[in-house]
Design an enzyme around this catalytic site. Structure first.
Site, PDB file in Angstrom:
ATOM      1  CB  CYS A 221       2.370-101.965  89.044  1.00  0.00           C
ATOM      2  SG  CYS A 221       3.396-102.957  87.520  1.00  0.00           S
TER       3      CYS A 221
ATOM      4  CG  ASP B 267      -3.166-103.809  81.843  1.00  0.00           C
ATOM      5  OD1 ASP B 267      -3.637-103.329  82.265  1.00  0.00           O
ATOM      6  OD2 ASP B 267      -1.670-103.607  82.561  1.00  0.00           O
TER       7      ASP B 267
END
Length: 219
Positions: free
Chosen positions: A6, A132
């Site tokens: 990412c 996350d």
């Protein structure tokens, strides 16, 4: 093991991730919270167009408004989205109605054992969850470089066995195998753990991370 890199901001990093056998890259578009990694929808489009078919481009966004989300997805020509905002289930249903072929991942901020119940309202609406970390001090939602309690993530994986779950938050080549062993996710997602000092991707860190994550799959 599904591996997503990412925070990609330029084409050469995306192509290197593909060459190193990453399964997906995350392109951050539509900023609401603090993060240095956001790019425009047109830059994301150009990067995603350069990818081989084997690598999935994921538009990672803080945007919650359905019309704005649709506009960003159309501009970027990306067909997978990762929602990091506090979007309501009804809005997510609306997005699914507008873009029925869209693949949707919803982030879950793993804070405490109370986080285990959070995905319930979204479980029938999404194609996967991303677990996350959150940094309250800086306002960062994702890309924090901080780990969370992987045992809580394991509880989430066990509670929603029908939904692919990706583990993120402070992962790097040194801890990813331990994280996989503990949480047993479908995949892993890394941003800060593959960064160089200039904020772009470090080829050696990317390679080491992917090797360690993929190795765990066969062990």
């Amino acid at each position: 093991m599904y591996v997503k890199i990412c925070g990609i901001r330029r084409q050469e990093d995306a192509l290197l991730a593909a060459e190193l056998a990453a399964d997906a890259i995350g392109l951050l578009v539509g900023q609401k919270h603090n993060s240095p990694d956001f790019i425009s929808a047109t830059v994301a489009r150009d990067i995603s167009r350069a990818l081989p078919p084997s690598v999935e481009a994921v538009l990672v966004t803080h945007v919650e408004d359905v019309e704005e989300l649709e506009r960003l997805l159309q501009q970027s020509e990306i067909t997978t989205v990762q929602l990091h905002g506090e979007i309501a289930p009804s809005s997510l249903e609306g997005l699914r109605g507008r873009l029925p072929h869209l693949k949707i991942f919803k982030s879950v901020s793993v804070i405490s054992a109370d986080s285990v119940a959070y995905p319930e309202a979204f479980a029938q609406l999404v194609d996967g969850f991303v677990l996350d970390s959150i940094n309250v001090a800086t306002g960062q939602v994702g890309g924090t470089g901080k780990t969370h309690d992987w045992s809580v993530s394991r509880q989430i994986v066990m509670r929603y066995p029908e939904v692919p779950i990706i583990l993120a938050g402070g992962l790097n080549s040194e801890n990813v195998r331990s994280a996989i062993e503990c949480a047993r996710p479908f995949g892993v997602d890394v941003n800060s753990g593959t960064k160089a000092a200039d904020g772009f991707k470090d080829p050696r860190k990317m390679e080491a991370f992917i090797i360690q994550a993929k190795h765990e799959q066969s062990s």
